[in-house]
Motif scaffolding. Structure first.
Motif, mmCIF file in Angstrom:
data_model
loop_
_atom_site.group_PDB
_atom_site.id
_atom_site.type_symbol
_atom_site.label_atom_id
_atom_site.label_comp_id
_atom_site.label_asym_id
_atom_site.label_seq_id
_atom_site.Cartn_x
_atom_site.Cartn_y
_atom_site.Cartn_z
ATOM 1 N N HIS A 121 0.829 -1.198 0.000
ATOM 2 C CA HIS A 121 0.000 0.000 0.000
ATOM 3 C C HIS A 121 0.862 1.247 0.000
ATOM 4 O O HIS A 121 0.693 2.143 -0.821
ATOM 5 C CB HIS A 121 -0.909 -0.016 1.224
ATOM 6 N N ALA A 122 1.830 1.302 0.898
ATOM 7 C CA ALA A 122 2.675 2.492 1.024
ATOM 8 C C ALA A 122 3.632 2.648 -0.142
ATOM 9 O O ALA A 122 4.175 3.722 -0.362
ATOM 10 C CB ALA A 122 3.469 2.440 2.327
ATOM 11 N N SER A 123 3.829 1.564 -0.890
ATOM 12 C CA SER A 123 4.824 1.675 -1.948
ATOM 13 C C SER A 123 4.219 2.067 -3.285
ATOM 14 O O SER A 123 4.907 2.112 -4.287
ATOM 15 C CB SER A 123 5.607 0.373 -2.075
ATOM 16 N N LEU A 124 2.906 2.346 -3.298
ATOM 17 C CA LEU A 124 2.304 2.865 -4.530
ATOM 18 C C LEU A 124 1.730 4.248 -4.247
ATOM 19 O O LEU A 124 1.012 4.447 -3.260
ATOM 20 C CB LEU A 124 1.195 1.921 -5.023
ATOM 21 N N ASN A 125 2.041 5.166 -5.108
ATOM 22 C CA ASN A 125 1.558 6.529 -4.947
ATOM 23 C C ASN A 125 0.037 6.570 -5.119
ATOM 24 O O ASN A 125 -0.481 6.231 -6.180
ATOM 25 C CB ASN A 125 2.231 7.415 -5.999
ATOM 26 N N PRO A 126 -0.695 6.978 -4.070
ATOM 27 C CA PRO A 126 -2.164 6.937 -4.145
ATOM 28 C C PRO A 126 -2.743 7.849 -5.225
ATOM 29 O O PRO A 126 -3.895 7.692 -5.614
ATOM 30 C CB PRO A 126 -2.607 7.392 -2.756
ATOM 31 N N MET B 153 7.672 7.610 2.698
ATOM 32 C CA MET B 153 6.850 6.540 2.153
ATOM 33 C C MET B 153 7.655 5.699 1.158
ATOM 34 O O MET B 153 8.555 6.186 0.486
ATOM 35 C CB MET B 153 5.629 7.112 1.432
ATOM 36 N N ASP B 154 7.273 4.428 1.076
ATOM 37 C CA ASP B 154 7.997 3.529 0.190
ATOM 38 C C ASP B 154 7.931 3.982 -1.267
ATOM 39 O O ASP B 154 8.859 3.760 -2.023
ATOM 40 C CB ASP B 154 7.420 2.108 0.304
ATOM 41 N N TYR B 155 6.815 4.610 -1.652
ATOM 42 C CA TYR B 155 6.735 4.950 -3.085
ATOM 43 C C TYR B 155 7.713 6.046 -3.467
ATOM 44 O O TYR B 155 8.132 6.124 -4.623
ATOM 45 C CB TYR B 155 5.303 5.270 -3.539
ATOM 46 N N GLN B 173 5.709 12.966 -7.842
ATOM 47 C CA GLN B 173 5.292 12.084 -6.750
ATOM 48 C C GLN B 173 4.894 12.856 -5.500
ATOM 49 O O GLN B 173 3.962 12.481 -4.818
ATOM 50 C CB GLN B 173 6.426 11.113 -6.400
ATOM 51 N N ASN B 177 0.546 14.731 -3.922
ATOM 52 C CA ASN B 177 0.094 14.264 -2.621
ATOM 53 C C ASN B 177 0.051 15.344 -1.556
ATOM 54 O O ASN B 177 -0.583 15.167 -0.527
ATOM 55 C CB ASN B 177 0.993 13.117 -2.147
ATOM 56 N N GLN B 260 -8.505 9.888 -1.039
ATOM 57 C CA GLN B 260 -9.030 8.529 -0.890
ATOM 58 C C GLN B 260 -7.875 7.626 -0.518
ATOM 59 O O GLN B 260 -6.994 7.371 -1.311
ATOM 60 C CB GLN B 260 -9.653 8.074 -2.215
#
Lengths: 351, 262
Positions: A121-126, B153-155, B173, B177, B260
């Motif tokens: 979850h945290a490794s994909l940019n929402p 964050m990991d992303y 990125q 956000n 979301q």
């Protein structure tokens, strides 16, 4: 499109420089100490020895499993290898090319080596669609949009997600297993040769975990990949790995082929770790805890052998001398324990 | 929706000012001073110099909207950049930027605005500059907090693994956000900005007479409040309605941009 190999064989062959016997990645002296600063002036009050002098090789086409308790430096090691964290000291040689100005650059290393994170979850940019997440690295390297889109569809197909269905979705619309498939696709986007899987299946349900492991196995065969598979799950490591490395408090205590390490563990820590694995047979319950207590504080690790505070065979010499990783007779299997080193002074050491 | 409608109406009136009024906010008839609301030819009455209130209010909307929006936009550009840099870089850069902002934070907003205006002298540009200085630190702080949360964050680490430059990681990125909370906060500042700008003018530090600025109009009509209380209250009503509308829109934005997280 989907059936075409990701990288055509001649290209893959040309990328393989040193031949099959040359280790894909040689790591020497990887060290990371985090200073602890406190007070107004940020004085250095201590050091967490997260990763201390790791040296190992990753052979081409193998899966190197990395196990150890939480906090033993597995994830730090992964981040150090990826150059996300800056190591205090290290020497990396990727397929014969040392990292640095005489060999390959960090950018080139990252093209060859990618990482899959634990938290899908945290490794994909929402805020990014699946396609944008996967295609990001290629877009950033200046590839035209339509080429990236074709590549993304190919990757989605490879990880078992229908492109038309998932391309435009957002991460929160996917299940954990699907997200981890996307993460794998993202890591494969630059056609790396080495994947570092940092607890990549640990957060998944058992049934999903099995699917992802099978996916990893088939991707490895199709794309001639090499994995560094970090996990705390001994069963999973046994299943997927060719060789395994056991870490304790930032150091390697044992490394060798999986069947040898599992069949005949030499380090007392490895033995305890393997004994803690629940048996599938309910009549063979483990009644006596194989190992007790928590790992010591890595801020002030014990002198000498770091495991001696929990080791039932610890003797005076263990506190004076840090055991180095020494190969056993057959050469593949190495262990860092004074009991295995002739003339170490330990009463159980071979003569 | 009502707030959007009223705001849109005010904006349109401000743009179309020469067409919906007689186009002469500065000229008055000394014989028609302080006429009440509803006077023939002066629908909203006249001020203490016999100038048509409707014309002056509509022209005032131009100045008030500019002094409401411009400082927020400027503070958003400067504060947003500084905040993202501070949050993304961390360490010493973060400390340098954030401690500097803390110095500005130490002053009450109005005091800081008055001080800046006093130094820069009266006028629209100095009002905008003063309010930008007032708003920048809080936007820096909001942006920095949001960025710091995302940085680990990991992303972001995955993006760094992909070999993208820091600038591109921030652009693709980080910004998507952090924009939601920052934009919502900035929109809530617009209403405040109008009030502060009017307040500065009211104190004689912002726009100077005869410019038809609401705060300044309120100030000059102050002496006439016993003669024509309703006319004198009109600029205040406009300030009130506009800033309430902006705040309601800001609240709507908060709901609409809710991230979301799934």
């Amino acid at each position: 499109m989907a059936d075409a190999p990701l990288h055509a064989d001649p290209a893959a062959a040309s990328r393989d420089r040193g031949g099959p016997l040359q280790p894909l990645l040689i790591v020497r002296g990887l060290t990371k100490h985090f200073p602890i600063r406190s007070g107004l002036m940020g004085r250095r009050t201590g050091v967490v020895q997260a990763v201390d002098d790791l040296s190992f090789d990753v052979m081409k086409g193998e899966v190197l499993g990395v196990v150890g308790e939480s906090g033993c430096g597995k994830s730090t090691m992964a981040r150090l290898l990826m150059q996300i964290l800056k190591a205090d000291r290290h020497e990396l040689i990727f397929d014969g090319d040392p990292l640095g100005h005489t060999g390959i650059t960090t950018a080139e290393l990252r093209r060859q080596m990618q990482m899959v994170f634990q938290d899908s979850h945290a490794s994909l940019n929402p805020r990014m669609t699946i396609a944008d997440c996967i295609g990001f690295a290629r877009r950033m390297r200046g590839e035209p949009r339509n080429m990236v889109a074709a590549k993304v569809d190919d990757l989605l197909e490879r990880v078992g997600l229908t492109p038309a269905q998932y391309r435009h979705r957002y991460p929160h619309e996917l299940s954990g297993g699907q997200r981890q498939r996307v993460n794998i696709a993202r890591a494969l986007a630059l056609e790396p040769r080495l994947l570092i899987l940092d607890e990549a299946v640990s957060a998944l349900d058992k049934s999903i975990e099995a699917q992802i492991l099978n996916l990893l196995n088939s991707l490895k065969a199709e794309l001639k990949l090499t994995y560094v598979f970090i996990s705390h799950d001994l069963n999973v490591v046994e299943y997927i790995s060719d060789r395994m490395m056991v870490m304790y408090l930032g150091r390697i205590v044992e490394i060798g082929p999986v069947d040898q390490v599992y069949g005949d563990p030499k380090h007392p820590y490895t033995r305890a770790l393997l004994a803690s694995k629940p048996s599938h047979d309910p009549r063979k319950r483990t009644l006596v805890p194989p190992i007790t207590g928590d790992p010591p504080n890595p801020i002030n690790p014990p002198s000498g052998c770091r495991f001696r505070t929990r080791c039932e065979f610890a003797e005076g010499v263990c506190g004076q001398m840090a055991p180095t990783l020494k190969p056993l007779d057959n050469g593949d299997h190495s262990v860092a324990c004074l009991m295995q080193q002739p003339g170490s002074g330990h009463s159980r050491a071979p003569i | 929706m009502t707030a959007m409608g009223i705001s849109a109406l005010i904006v349109m009136l401000a743009i179309a000012a020469p067409y919906v009024t007689d186009g002469q906010p500065y000229s008055g008839n000394a014989l028609e001073r302080l006429k009440p609301i509803g006077t023939h030819g002066h629908l909203l009455g006249t001020d203490e110099l016999g100038r048509d209130m409707w014309t002056r209010l509509v022209y005032g909307a131009r100045l008030s909207l500019i002094s409401g929006a411009a400082p927020v936009l400027i503070a958003l550009a400067i504060g947003g950049s500084l905040g993202v840099i501070a949050g993304y870089a961390g360490g010493r850069v973060n400390a340098l930027i954030m401690r500097t902002m803390d110095i500005f934070y130490a002053f009450p907003a109005v005091l800081l605005a008055i001080a800046a205006c006093a130094v820069l002298g009266p006028g629209l540009l100095s009002t905008i500059a003063a309010l930008s200085i007032v708003f920048t630190p809080s936007i820096v702080r909001i942006t920095e907090t949001a960025t710091t949360r995302i940085r680990g964050m990991d992303y972001i680490e995955a993006a760094r693994c992909s070999g993208a430059t820091d600038f591109r990681i921030i652009l693709h990125q980080v910004l998507p956000n952090v924009q939601a909370p920052v934009l919502v906060y900035a929109s809530s500042l617009a209403g405040l900005s109008i009030i502060l700008a009017a307040g500065l003018s009211f104190l004689g530090l912002g726009m100077s007479p005869p410019n038809p600025e609401w705060g300044q109009m309120l100030n000059s009509l102050r002496q006439s409040i016993y003669v024509q209380p309703w006319v004198a209250a009109l600029p205040g009503l406009m300030i009130f309605v506009t800033s309430v509308c902006f705040n309601v829109i800001s609240d709507g934005l908060r709901v609409a941009m809710d991230v979301q997280d799934g």
